[in-house]
Design a protein around this motif. Structure first.
Motif, PDB file in Angstrom:
ATOM      1  N   GLY A  17       0.618  -1.288   0.054  1.00  0.00           N
ATOM      2  CA  GLY A  17       0.295   0.227  -0.061  1.00  0.00           C
ATOM      3  C   GLY A  17       0.660   1.674  -0.364  1.00  0.00           C
ATOM      4  O   GLY A  17       0.557   2.083  -0.564  1.00  0.00           O
ATOM      5  N   ILE A  18       1.752   1.346   0.340  1.00  0.00           N
ATOM      6  CA  ILE A  18       2.852   1.901   0.650  1.00  0.00           C
ATOM      7  C   ILE A  18       3.908   3.064  -0.675  1.00  0.00           C
ATOM      8  O   ILE A  18       3.562   3.245  -1.002  1.00  0.00           O
ATOM      9  N   VAL A  19       4.165   1.677  -1.461  1.00  0.00           N
ATOM     10  CA  VAL A  19       4.795   2.298  -2.311  1.00  0.00           C
ATOM     11  C   VAL A  19       4.083   2.137  -3.326  1.00  0.00           C
ATOM     12  O   VAL A  19       4.535   3.382  -3.903  1.00  0.00           O
ATOM     13  N   VAL A  20       3.018   1.553  -3.770  1.00  0.00           N
ATOM     14  CA  VAL A  20       2.046   1.999  -4.541  1.00  0.00           C
ATOM     15  C   VAL A  20       1.261   3.137  -4.808  1.00  0.00           C
ATOM     16  O   VAL A  20       1.337   3.439  -5.543  1.00  0.00           O
ATOM     17  N   GLY A  21       1.258   3.603  -3.179  1.00  0.00           N
ATOM     18  CA  GLY A  21       1.120   4.638  -2.994  1.00  0.00           C
ATOM     19  C   GLY A  21       1.717   5.559  -3.915  1.00  0.00           C
ATOM     20  O   GLY A  21       1.617   7.075  -4.338  1.00  0.00           O
ATOM     21  N   VAL A  22       3.062   5.472  -3.044  1.00  0.00           N
ATOM     22  CA  VAL A  22       3.566   6.803  -3.581  1.00  0.00           C
ATOM     23  C   VAL A  22       3.842   6.362  -5.280  1.00  0.00           C
ATOM     24  O   VAL A  22       4.265   7.805  -5.169  1.00  0.00           O
ATOM     25  N   ALA A  23       4.342   5.441  -5.420  1.00  0.00           N
ATOM     26  CA  ALA A  23       4.238   5.305  -7.061  1.00  0.00           C
ATOM     27  C   ALA A  23       3.035   5.931  -7.826  1.00  0.00           C
ATOM     28  O   ALA A  23       3.786   6.241  -9.245  1.00  0.00           O
ATOM     29  N   GLY A  24       1.930   6.007  -7.313  1.00  0.00           N
ATOM     30  CA  GLY A  24       1.287   7.394  -7.691  1.00  0.00           C
ATOM     31  C   GLY A  24       1.620   8.688  -8.219  1.00  0.00           C
ATOM     32  O   GLY A  24       0.781   9.398  -8.614  1.00  0.00           O
ATOM     33  N   ALA A  25       2.295   9.042  -7.223  1.00  0.00           N
ATOM     34  CA  ALA A  25       2.716   9.954  -6.846  1.00  0.00           C
ATOM     35  C   ALA A  25       4.035  10.596  -7.698  1.00  0.00           C
ATOM     36  O   ALA A  25       4.241  11.556  -8.205  1.00  0.00           O
ATOM     37  N   THR A  26       5.076   9.340  -7.677  1.00  0.00           N
ATOM     38  CA  THR A  26       5.981  10.193  -8.397  1.00  0.00           C
ATOM     39  C   THR A  26       7.136   8.531  -8.662  1.00  0.00           C
ATOM     40  O   THR A  26       6.701   7.468  -8.113  1.00  0.00           O
ATOM     41  N   GLN A  27       7.943   9.106  -9.750  1.00  0.00           N
ATOM     42  CA  GLN A  27       8.229   7.838 -10.405  1.00  0.00           C
ATOM     43  C   GLN A  27      10.458   7.348  -9.762  1.00  0.00           C
ATOM     44  O   GLN A  27      10.375   6.608 -10.547  1.00  0.00           O
ATOM     45  N   SER A  28      10.383   7.816  -8.738  1.00  0.00           N
ATOM     46  CA  SER A  28      11.454   8.212  -8.277  1.00  0.00           C
ATOM     47  C   SER A  28      12.315   7.117  -7.593  1.00  0.00           C
ATOM     48  O   SER A  28      11.538   6.788  -6.592  1.00  0.00           O
ATOM     49  N   ARG A  29      12.677   6.314  -8.212  1.00  0.00           N
ATOM     50  CA  ARG A  29      12.948   5.524  -7.831  1.00  0.00           C
ATOM     51  C   ARG A  29      13.439   4.974  -6.273  1.00  0.00           C
ATOM     52  O   ARG A  29      13.974   4.627  -4.686  1.00  0.00           O
ATOM     53  N   GLU A  30      14.719   6.422  -5.678  1.00  0.00           N
ATOM     54  CA  GLU A  30      14.921   7.073  -4.309  1.00  0.00           C
ATOM     55  C   GLU A  30      14.126   7.065  -3.144  1.00  0.00           C
ATOM     56  O   GLU A  30      13.964   5.959  -2.164  1.00  0.00           O
ATOM     57  N   VAL A  31      12.719   7.530  -3.816  1.00  0.00           N
ATOM     58  CA  VAL A  31      11.927   8.202  -2.670  1.00  0.00           C
ATOM     59  C   VAL A  31      10.451   6.460  -2.993  1.00  0.00           C
ATOM     60  O   VAL A  31      11.023   6.439  -1.575  1.00  0.00           O
ATOM     61  N   LEU A  32      11.034   5.769  -3.459  1.00  0.00           N
ATOM     62  CA  LEU A  32      10.049   4.635  -3.059  1.00  0.00           C
ATOM     63  C   LEU A  32      11.001   3.880  -2.396  1.00  0.00           C
ATOM     64  O   LEU A  32      10.325   3.334  -1.711  1.00  0.00           O
ATOM     65  N   LEU A  33      12.085   3.803  -2.635  1.00  0.00           N
ATOM     66  CA  LEU A  33      13.602   2.743  -2.216  1.00  0.00           C
ATOM     67  C   LEU A  33      12.831   3.179   0.090  1.00  0.00           C
ATOM     68  O   LEU A  33      13.026   2.751   0.596  1.00  0.00           O
ATOM     69  N   THR A  34      13.077   4.381   0.132  1.00  0.00           N
ATOM     70  CA  THR A  34      13.117   4.731   1.307  1.00  0.00           C
ATOM     71  C   THR A  34      11.792   5.066   1.791  1.00  0.00           C
ATOM     72  O   THR A  34      11.353   4.532   2.976  1.00  0.00           O
ATOM     73  N   ALA A  35      10.134   4.919   1.189  1.00  0.00           N
ATOM     74  CA  ALA A  35       9.401   4.797   1.695  1.00  0.00           C
ATOM     75  C   ALA A  35       9.017   3.963   1.682  1.00  0.00           C
ATOM     76  O   ALA A  35       8.329   3.330   3.540  1.00  0.00           O
ATOM     77  N   GLY A  36      10.093   2.347   0.918  1.00  0.00           N
ATOM     78  CA  GLY A  36       9.258   1.428   1.442  1.00  0.00           C
ATOM     79  C   GLY A  36      10.440   0.739   2.182  1.00  0.00           C
ATOM     80  O   GLY A  36       9.345   0.311   3.660  1.00  0.00           O
ATOM     81  N   ARG A 159       7.251  -1.717 -13.198  1.00  0.00           N
ATOM     82  CA  ARG A 159       7.461  -1.413 -11.837  1.00  0.00           C
ATOM     83  C   ARG A 159       5.499  -1.846 -11.151  1.00  0.00           C
ATOM     84  O   ARG A 159       5.326  -2.303 -10.165  1.00  0.00           O
ATOM     85  N   LEU A 160       4.972  -0.932 -11.914  1.00  0.00           N
ATOM     86  CA  LEU A 160       3.598  -1.156 -10.932  1.00  0.00           C
ATOM     87  C   LEU A 160       2.894  -2.251 -11.642  1.00  0.00           C
ATOM     88  O   LEU A 160       2.457  -3.543  -9.943  1.00  0.00           O
ATOM     89  N   ALA A 161       3.334  -2.769 -12.933  1.00  0.00           N
ATOM     90  CA  ALA A 161       2.530  -4.156 -12.726  1.00  0.00           C
ATOM     91  C   ALA A 161       2.877  -4.513 -12.256  1.00  0.00           C
ATOM     92  O   ALA A 161       2.210  -5.955 -11.513  1.00  0.00           O
ATOM     93  N   VAL A 162       4.565  -5.256 -12.195  1.00  0.00           N
ATOM     94  CA  VAL A 162       5.043  -6.510 -11.371  1.00  0.00           C
ATOM     95  C   VAL A 162       4.498  -6.251  -9.778  1.00  0.00           C
ATOM     96  O   VAL A 162       4.491  -7.328  -9.044  1.00  0.00           O
ATOM     97  N   THR A 163       5.109  -5.490  -9.530  1.00  0.00           N
ATOM     98  CA  THR A 163       4.562  -5.029  -7.876  1.00  0.00           C
ATOM     99  C   THR A 163       2.827  -5.701  -7.890  1.00  0.00           C
ATOM    100  O   THR A 163       2.924  -6.524  -7.201  1.00  0.00           O
ATOM    101  N   VAL A 164       2.239  -5.318  -8.346  1.00  0.00           N
ATOM    102  CA  VAL A 164       0.777  -5.603  -8.253  1.00  0.00           C
ATOM    103  C   VAL A 164       0.507  -6.864  -8.298  1.00  0.00           C
ATOM    104  O   VAL A 164       0.021  -7.791  -7.737  1.00  0.00           O
ATOM    105  N   ALA A 165       1.334  -7.404  -9.361  1.00  0.00           N
ATOM    106  CA  ALA A 165       1.211  -9.494  -9.999  1.00  0.00           C
ATOM    107  C   ALA A 165       1.689  -9.731  -8.810  1.00  0.00           C
ATOM    108  O   ALA A 165       1.629 -10.850  -8.120  1.00  0.00           O
TER     109      ALA A 165
END
Length: 217
Positions: A17-36, A159-165
Protein backbone atom coordinates in the motif's frame (compact mmCIF):
# COMPACT_ATOMS: atom_id res chain seq x y z
CA UNK A 1 2.89 -20.95 11.82
CA UNK A 2 -0.34 -19.01 12.09
CA UNK A 3 1.51 -15.97 13.49
CA UNK A 4 4.15 -16.24 10.76
CA UNK A 5 1.56 -16.38 7.98
CA UNK A 6 -0.43 -13.46 9.39
CA UNK A 7 2.71 -11.41 10.02
CA UNK A 8 3.95 -11.97 6.48
CA UNK A 9 0.51 -11.11 5.13
CA UNK A 10 0.49 -7.83 7.05
CA UNK A 11 3.96 -7.01 5.77
CA UNK A 12 2.92 -7.62 2.18
CA UNK A 13 -0.28 -5.59 2.29
CA UNK A 14 0.94 -2.62 4.32
CA UNK A 15 4.21 -2.17 2.43
CA UNK A 16 2.50 -2.69 -0.92
CA UNK A 17 0.00 0.00 0.00
CA UNK A 18 2.81 2.42 0.84
CA UNK A 19 4.98 1.87 -2.23
CA UNK A 20 2.08 1.72 -4.68
CA UNK A 21 0.64 4.90 -3.18
CA UNK A 22 3.98 6.67 -3.51
CA UNK A 23 4.31 5.30 -7.07
CA UNK A 24 1.06 7.07 -7.90
CA UNK A 25 2.74 10.37 -7.07
CA UNK A 26 6.32 9.83 -8.26
CA UNK A 27 8.45 7.36 -10.18
CA UNK A 28 11.68 8.23 -8.38
CA UNK A 29 13.40 5.00 -7.39
CA UNK A 30 15.10 6.72 -4.46
CA UNK A 31 11.81 8.03 -3.10
CA UNK A 32 10.13 4.64 -3.52
CA UNK A 33 13.01 2.87 -1.78
CA UNK A 34 13.00 5.36 1.09
CA UNK A 35 9.25 5.10 1.58
CA UNK A 36 9.32 1.32 1.36
CA UNK A 37 12.17 0.95 3.84
CA UNK A 38 10.50 3.37 6.24
CA UNK A 39 7.27 1.38 6.03
CA UNK A 40 9.13 -1.90 6.49
CA UNK A 41 11.01 -0.74 9.58
CA UNK A 42 8.03 1.02 11.15
CA UNK A 43 5.72 -1.91 10.50
CA UNK A 44 8.11 -4.61 11.69
CA UNK A 45 8.95 -2.70 14.87
CA UNK A 46 5.28 -2.00 15.52
CA UNK A 47 4.40 -5.67 15.02
CA UNK A 48 7.21 -6.79 17.32
CA UNK A 49 6.32 -4.28 20.03
CA UNK A 50 2.62 -5.11 19.83
CA UNK A 51 3.28 -8.83 20.00
CA UNK A 52 5.67 -8.39 22.92
CA UNK A 53 3.11 -6.40 24.91
CA UNK A 54 0.29 -8.80 24.06
CA UNK A 55 2.22 -11.95 24.93
CA UNK A 56 3.72 -10.37 28.06
CA UNK A 57 0.21 -9.59 29.26
CA UNK A 58 -0.87 -13.15 28.50
CA UNK A 59 2.16 -14.56 30.32
CA UNK A 60 1.51 -12.35 33.36
CA UNK A 61 -2.09 -13.55 33.46
CA UNK A 62 -0.97 -17.18 33.27
CA UNK A 63 1.56 -16.69 36.07
CA UNK A 64 -1.05 -14.97 38.23
CA UNK A 65 -3.51 -17.81 37.68
CA UNK A 66 -0.83 -20.37 38.59
CA UNK A 67 -0.01 -18.43 41.77
CA UNK A 68 -3.68 -18.54 42.80
CA UNK A 69 -3.79 -22.26 42.08
CA UNK A 70 -0.68 -22.88 44.19
CA UNK A 71 -2.22 -21.03 47.12
CA UNK A 72 -5.50 -22.92 46.85
CA UNK A 73 -3.68 -26.26 46.70
CA UNK A 74 -1.75 -25.33 49.81
CA UNK A 75 -4.68 -23.96 51.81
CA UNK A 76 -7.54 -26.23 50.72
CA UNK A 77 -6.18 -29.46 49.24
CA UNK A 78 -9.37 -31.50 49.75
CA UNK A 79 -11.55 -28.98 47.96
CA UNK A 80 -9.07 -28.83 45.10
CA UNK A 81 -9.00 -32.63 44.89
CA UNK A 82 -12.79 -32.71 44.68
CA UNK A 83 -12.70 -29.98 42.02
CA UNK A 84 -10.23 -31.95 39.92
CA UNK A 85 -12.33 -35.09 40.22
CA UNK A 86 -15.36 -33.10 39.09
CA UNK A 87 -13.48 -31.83 36.05
CA UNK A 88 -12.50 -35.38 35.15
CA UNK A 89 -16.11 -36.56 35.56
CA UNK A 90 -17.06 -33.83 33.12
CA UNK A 91 -14.84 -35.53 30.56
CA UNK A 92 -16.87 -38.73 30.82
CA UNK A 93 -15.17 -40.68 33.62
CA UNK A 94 -17.21 -42.44 36.26
CA UNK A 95 -17.15 -41.03 39.80
CA UNK A 96 -14.86 -43.77 41.12
CA UNK A 97 -12.44 -43.60 38.20
CA UNK A 98 -12.42 -39.79 38.28
CA UNK A 99 -11.63 -39.77 42.00
CA UNK A 100 -8.82 -42.32 41.59
CA UNK A 101 -7.38 -40.45 38.61
CA UNK A 102 -7.54 -37.15 40.53
CA UNK A 103 -5.70 -38.67 43.47
CA UNK A 104 -2.98 -40.12 41.22
CA UNK A 105 -2.55 -36.87 39.31
CA UNK A 106 -2.39 -34.93 42.58
CA UNK A 107 0.29 -37.22 43.99
CA UNK A 108 2.31 -36.94 40.80
CA UNK A 109 2.06 -33.15 40.27
CA UNK A 110 -0.96 -31.37 41.70
CA UNK A 111 -0.20 -27.99 40.15
CA UNK A 112 0.33 -29.40 36.68
CA UNK A 113 -2.88 -31.41 36.89
CA UNK A 114 -4.99 -28.43 37.95
CA UNK A 115 -3.27 -26.06 35.53
CA UNK A 116 -3.96 -28.42 32.65
CA UNK A 117 -7.51 -29.44 33.50
CA UNK A 118 -8.80 -26.23 35.03
CA UNK A 119 -6.78 -23.47 33.35
CA UNK A 120 -5.58 -25.06 30.13
CA UNK A 121 -1.99 -24.03 30.96
CA UNK A 122 1.26 -25.98 30.89
CA UNK A 123 3.39 -24.47 33.70
CA UNK A 124 6.59 -25.41 31.85
CA UNK A 125 5.54 -23.98 28.49
CA UNK A 126 4.41 -20.43 29.16
CA UNK A 127 4.45 -18.17 26.12
CA UNK A 128 7.71 -16.27 25.63
CA UNK A 129 7.19 -12.60 24.65
CA UNK A 130 10.69 -12.26 23.16
CA UNK A 131 10.19 -15.26 20.89
CA UNK A 132 6.82 -13.93 19.78
CA UNK A 133 8.23 -10.45 19.12
CA UNK A 134 11.15 -11.84 17.12
CA UNK A 135 8.90 -14.10 15.05
CA UNK A 136 6.53 -11.22 14.26
CA UNK A 137 9.42 -8.91 13.31
CA UNK A 138 10.92 -11.53 11.00
CA UNK A 139 7.61 -12.53 9.40
CA UNK A 140 6.60 -8.93 8.72
CA UNK A 141 10.05 -8.11 7.29
CA UNK A 142 10.02 -11.10 4.94
CA UNK A 143 6.56 -10.18 3.71
CA UNK A 144 7.42 -6.50 3.29
CA UNK A 145 10.54 -7.21 1.26
CA UNK A 146 8.53 -8.58 -1.67
CA UNK A 147 6.61 -5.41 -2.65
CA UNK A 148 9.64 -3.29 -1.82
CA UNK A 149 11.91 -5.20 -4.20
CA UNK A 150 9.15 -5.48 -6.80
CA UNK A 151 8.73 -1.70 -6.97
CA UNK A 152 12.40 -0.69 -7.08
CA UNK A 153 14.10 -3.40 -9.17
CA UNK A 154 12.14 -3.47 -12.48
CA UNK A 155 12.36 -0.75 -15.14
CA UNK A 156 10.05 2.21 -14.55
CA UNK A 157 7.45 1.11 -17.09
CA UNK A 158 7.11 -2.31 -15.44
CA UNK A 159 7.19 -1.35 -11.77
CA UNK A 160 3.50 -1.08 -11.04
CA UNK A 161 2.51 -4.18 -13.01
CA UNK A 162 5.27 -6.31 -11.47
CA UNK A 163 4.41 -5.10 -7.97
CA UNK A 164 0.68 -5.73 -8.30
CA UNK A 165 1.22 -9.19 -9.81
CA UNK A 166 3.82 -10.14 -7.19
CA UNK A 167 1.68 -8.95 -4.31
CA UNK A 168 -1.43 -10.77 -5.53
CA UNK A 169 0.59 -13.95 -6.04
CA UNK A 170 2.06 -13.69 -2.54
CA UNK A 171 -1.36 -13.00 -1.04
CA UNK A 172 -2.71 -16.09 -2.73
CA UNK A 173 -0.02 -18.11 -0.94
CA UNK A 174 -0.68 -16.55 2.48
CA UNK A 175 -4.43 -16.85 1.93
CA UNK A 176 -4.04 -20.53 1.13
CA UNK A 177 -1.81 -20.99 4.17
CA UNK A 178 -4.22 -19.26 6.55
CA UNK A 179 -7.12 -21.31 5.18
CA UNK A 180 -5.24 -24.57 5.63
CA UNK A 181 -4.17 -23.67 9.18
CA UNK A 182 -7.70 -22.64 10.11
CA UNK A 183 -9.41 -25.51 8.25
CA UNK A 184 -11.45 -22.92 6.33
CA UNK A 185 -12.60 -22.97 2.68
CA UNK A 186 -9.59 -22.14 0.52
CA UNK A 187 -11.49 -20.35 -2.22
CA UNK A 188 -13.12 -17.89 0.14
CA UNK A 189 -9.81 -17.19 1.90
CA UNK A 190 -8.05 -16.54 -1.41
CA UNK A 191 -10.77 -14.18 -2.60
CA UNK A 192 -10.81 -12.30 0.70
CA UNK A 193 -7.03 -12.01 0.92
CA UNK A 194 -6.36 -11.05 -2.68
CA UNK A 195 -9.40 -8.78 -2.87
CA UNK A 196 -8.35 -6.91 0.26
CA UNK A 197 -4.84 -6.42 -1.07
CA UNK A 198 -6.08 -5.27 -4.46
CA UNK A 199 -8.43 -2.74 -2.87
CA UNK A 200 -5.66 -1.44 -0.60
CA UNK A 201 -3.31 -0.91 -3.55
CA UNK A 202 -6.02 0.70 -5.68
CA UNK A 203 -7.00 3.16 -2.95
CA UNK A 204 -3.43 4.17 -2.10
CA UNK A 205 -2.45 4.48 -5.77
CA UNK A 206 -5.45 6.72 -6.44
CA UNK A 207 -4.58 8.86 -3.42
CA UNK A 208 -0.96 9.12 -4.54
CA UNK A 209 -1.97 9.99 -8.09
CA UNK A 210 -4.29 12.76 -6.86
CA UNK A 211 -1.60 14.19 -4.58
CA UNK A 212 0.96 14.01 -7.39
CA UNK A 213 -1.40 15.74 -9.82
CA UNK A 214 -2.02 18.45 -7.20
CA UNK A 215 1.71 18.99 -6.88
CA UNK A 216 1.85 17.96 -3.20
CA UNK A 217 5.43 17.05 -2.19
Amino acid sequence: MRAAVLGANDGIVSTAGIVVGVAGATQSREVLLTAGLAGLLAGSMSMAAGEYVSVSTQRDSQKAALAVERRELREQPEEELAELAGLLRGRGLSEEVAREAAEQLTRRDALRAHASEELGIDPDALTNPWHAAGASFLAFTVGALLPLLAIVLPPQSWRLAVTVASVLAALSVTGWGSARLGAAPVGRALLRNMGGGAIAMAVTYAAGALLGAAGVG
